[in-house]
Design a protein around this motif. Structure first.
Motif, PDB file in Angstrom:
ATOM      1  N   GLU A   1       0.801  -1.218   0.000  1.00  0.00           N
ATOM      2  CA  GLU A   1       0.000   0.000   0.000  1.00  0.00           C
ATOM      3  C   GLU A   1       0.839   1.275   0.000  1.00  0.00           C
ATOM      4  OE1 GLU A   1      -2.811  -0.372   3.203  1.00  0.00           O
ATOM      5  OE2 GLU A   1      -3.574  -2.302   2.454  1.00  0.00           O
ATOM      6  N   GLU A   2       2.067   1.199   0.509  1.00  0.00           N
ATOM      7  CA  GLU A   2       2.901   2.405   0.584  1.00  0.00           C
ATOM      8  C   GLU A   2       4.073   2.386  -0.393  1.00  0.00           C
ATOM      9  OE1 GLU A   2       4.119   3.160   4.649  1.00  0.00           O
ATOM     10  OE2 GLU A   2       2.218   2.348   5.401  1.00  0.00           O
ATOM     11  N   ARG A   3       4.542   1.199  -0.776  1.00  0.00           N
ATOM     12  CA  ARG A   3       5.740   1.119  -1.601  1.00  0.00           C
ATOM     13  C   ARG A   3       5.495   0.504  -2.976  1.00  0.00           C
ATOM     14  NH1 ARG A   3      10.475   2.017   1.347  1.00  0.00           N
ATOM     15  NH2 ARG A   3       9.920   3.415   3.075  1.00  0.00           N
ATOM     16  N   GLY A   4       4.257   0.164  -3.290  1.00  0.00           N
ATOM     17  CA  GLY A   4       3.926  -0.300  -4.630  1.00  0.00           C
ATOM     18  C   GLY A   4       4.370  -1.701  -4.981  1.00  0.00           C
ATOM     19  N   PHE A   5       4.568  -2.572  -3.991  1.00  0.00           N
ATOM     20  CA  PHE A   5       4.909  -3.965  -4.298  1.00  0.00           C
ATOM     21  C   PHE A   5       3.691  -4.635  -4.935  1.00  0.00           C
ATOM     22  CE2 PHE A   5       8.579  -2.986  -2.009  1.00  0.00           C
ATOM     23  CZ  PHE A   5       9.487  -4.036  -2.054  1.00  0.00           C
ATOM     24  N   GLY A   6       3.950  -5.431  -5.979  1.00  0.00           N
ATOM     25  CA  GLY A   6       2.849  -5.986  -6.753  1.00  0.00           C
ATOM     26  C   GLY A   6       2.815  -7.496  -6.860  1.00  0.00           C
ATOM     27  N   LEU A   7       3.641  -8.182  -6.062  1.00  0.00           N
ATOM     28  CA  LEU A   7       3.707  -9.647  -6.138  1.00  0.00           C
ATOM     29  C   LEU A   7       3.998 -10.194  -4.752  1.00  0.00           C
ATOM     30  CD1 LEU A   7       4.063 -12.448  -7.562  1.00  0.00           C
ATOM     31  CD2 LEU A   7       6.450 -11.769  -8.012  1.00  0.00           C
ATOM     32  N   VAL A   8       3.178 -11.168  -4.316  1.00  0.00           N
ATOM     33  CA  VAL A   8       3.447 -11.939  -3.105  1.00  0.00           C
ATOM     34  C   VAL A   8       3.711 -13.372  -3.557  1.00  0.00           C
ATOM     35  CG1 VAL A   8       2.582 -12.735  -0.883  1.00  0.00           C
ATOM     36  CG2 VAL A   8       1.947 -10.451  -1.727  1.00  0.00           C
ATOM     37  N   ALA A   9       4.954 -13.831  -3.381  1.00  0.00           N
ATOM     38  CA  ALA A   9       5.371 -15.162  -3.837  1.00  0.00           C
ATOM     39  C   ALA A   9       5.714 -15.998  -2.612  1.00  0.00           C
ATOM     40  CB  ALA A   9       6.580 -15.055  -4.768  1.00  0.00           C
ATOM     41  N   VAL A  10       5.146 -17.202  -2.515  1.00  0.00           N
ATOM     42  CA  VAL A  10       5.197 -17.939  -1.254  1.00  0.00           C
ATOM     43  C   VAL A  10       5.731 -19.357  -1.435  1.00  0.00           C
ATOM     44  CG1 VAL A  10       3.196 -16.601  -0.507  1.00  0.00           C
ATOM     45  CG2 VAL A  10       2.847 -18.925  -1.351  1.00  0.00           C
ATOM     46  N   GLU A  11       6.111 -19.940  -0.308  1.00  0.00           N
ATOM     47  CA  GLU A  11       6.575 -21.325  -0.246  1.00  0.00           C
ATOM     48  C   GLU A  11       5.361 -22.255  -0.344  1.00  0.00           C
ATOM     49  OE1 GLU A  11       8.688 -24.265   3.049  1.00  0.00           O
ATOM     50  OE2 GLU A  11       8.775 -22.106   3.360  1.00  0.00           O
ATOM     51  N   GLY A  12       4.713 -22.215  -1.501  1.00  0.00           N
ATOM     52  CA  GLY A  12       3.532 -23.024  -1.740  1.00  0.00           C
ATOM     53  C   GLY A  12       3.539 -23.548  -3.160  1.00  0.00           C
TER      54      GLY A  12
END
Length: 423
Positions: free
Chosen positions: A55-66
């Protein structure tokens, strides 16, 4: 070992993460660990940091150990894509590979519901993605790949089905495939690598670029999983390295495809630089080390967790039913014991660049609880020798922790992957 309190800042609410946000700065890759796969506070603080990065830094991907196929279903819900569940809980509840509680739990549901709400107010191209990095889903990825080919490239589907036929004798059993390689090494490697190469060739067509990328990634999982199961016969270090290299390669492909800054969720043992632990002496690399080597220390921030005592969800054996277990006070002389004695409250430690206080440059035991945990081994096991200031860029320490709340008990028909060296 004095001085630990001088570096530790109180950790009470989201605003206390400000020093860590300052340390992250313009970095494009932030890997956030967890000291167990079954602790509420690790998941909650990881979610809080991720929210601020999105929301503050514009990160656009959450990549997980799944697994890629499971997380692709979750992504369709989170990004409001066609066919996606209206509630991410439904997609998480459908996960059927042990240990399901890693992702099918209340904390992840809350995080992804919030992410879906964030995405709902944004254009499709700007919505935050959710993706799996792991390598276990050999057969699920095969089925997904073949289904995509049948729909989009039916002329190629027959050849792909023929190429993957070499796996049929093993009945979707990774352990049986690994065992068979003792007698027929590299049985399916050439066919799956060839299939991936053909699928990645430039082709015409107006299919969705994300859907084509997903098909290519499922093919890459088939390649990586075949290598992983084959490496199991060589020993735990070999299979561990195949798995973490696969995760690093997948993350690189995702970042190149999306153009997004990425947050990674994985265990400390994957996130913290292996060179700062005894893993290096065993010939093991990991995701955190690979990210630093590939992208440089200025563009990568590694965040670890530690906890003194409390509770956790885990199994007593690989594939066992989950249990709520007590985590006893940390072993004397460990990192967690030091922070308990000298800090005594939840805290954030941001590792300074350059010269570091003695305790950050000293090798200390650092507790690691995986999906398997046996509290009775605390005296001699469960700890990874670690130089904290080299392993992480920041550490979140919790005095008292509580177990995750799973969405459901483990089901009797769920898939349990073969065990090599995993957390």
């Amino acid at each position: 070992m004095s001085g630990s309190g001088e570096r530790a800042r109180p950790l009470r609410d989201d605003a206390d993460l400000d020093p860590l946000l300052e340390r992250i700065g313009d970095a494009r890759l932030v890997a956030i660990g967890e000291a167990s796969h079954g602790t509420h506070e690790y998941y909650a603080w990881r979610a809080a940091l991720t929210r601020r990065l999105v929301e503050e830094r514009g990160f656009g991907l959450v990549a997980v150990e799944g697994d890629w196929p499971d997380c692709a279903r979750v992504d369709r819900s989170v990004r409001l894509r066609p066919g996606g569940a209206e509630d991410p809980r439904s997609a998480l509840d459908a996960i059927a590979r042990w240990p399901t509680w890693m992702w099918a739990n209340d904390d992840v549901v809350d995080s992804l519901r919030r992410l879906r709400r964030w995405n709902a107010g944004r254009p499709d191209a700007d919505r935050v993605r959710f993706a799996g990095l792991d390598v276990y889903s050999l057969w699920d990825s095969m089925h997904e790949l073949l289904a995509w080919l049948e729909e989009h490239e039916p002329d190629s589907a027959g050849a792909a089905r023929q190429a993957l036929r070499c796996f049929e004798p093993f009945g979707e059993d990774g352990a049986e495939y690994a065992f068979a390689q003792r007698f027929a090494p590299a049985a399916c490697e050439e066919t799956v690598v060839d299939l991936l190469r053909r699928l990645c060739e430039e082709r015409g067509g107006d299919d969705d670029p994300d859907d084509r990328f997903a098909a290519q990634q499922n093919a890459a999982v088939v390649v990586g999983a075949e290598r992983y199961y084959r490496a199991m016969v060589e020993g735990s270090a070999a299979s561990w390295n195949v798995r973490d290299v696969h995760m690093a390669d997948t993350l690189d492909r995702l970042v190149a495809h999306s153009g997004a800054k990425a947050v990674v969720w994985a265990h400390n043992t994957h996130v913290g630089d292996a060179r700062a632990t005894d893993m290096a002496g065993a010939g093991m690399t990991n995701l955190g080390q690979l990210l630093r080597e590939r992208h440089g220390t200025d563009d990568v921030v590694l965040v670890g967790f530690a906890g003194h005592r409390g509770g956790v969800i885990a199994g007593r054996e690989w594939g066992a039913q989950m249990e709520r277990m007590t985590v006893p006070p940390a072993r004397e002389g460990s990192l967690e014991d030091l922070l308990h004695r000298e800090v005594g409250h939840d805290a954030l430690v941001v590792v300074p660049r350059g010269t570091r206080p003695g305790w950050l440059d000293t090798r200390l035991g650092h507790r690691a609880i995986g999906v398997v945990y046996r509290p009775e081994r605390e005296r001699w096991g469960n700890y990874v020798p670690t130089v904290v200031g080299e392993r992480y860029d920041a550490l979140l320490y919790l005095e008292e922790t509580t177990p995750l709340r799973p969405l459901h008990l483990e089901r009797p028909d769920e898939h349990v992957p073969p065990m090599a060296h995993a957390v």
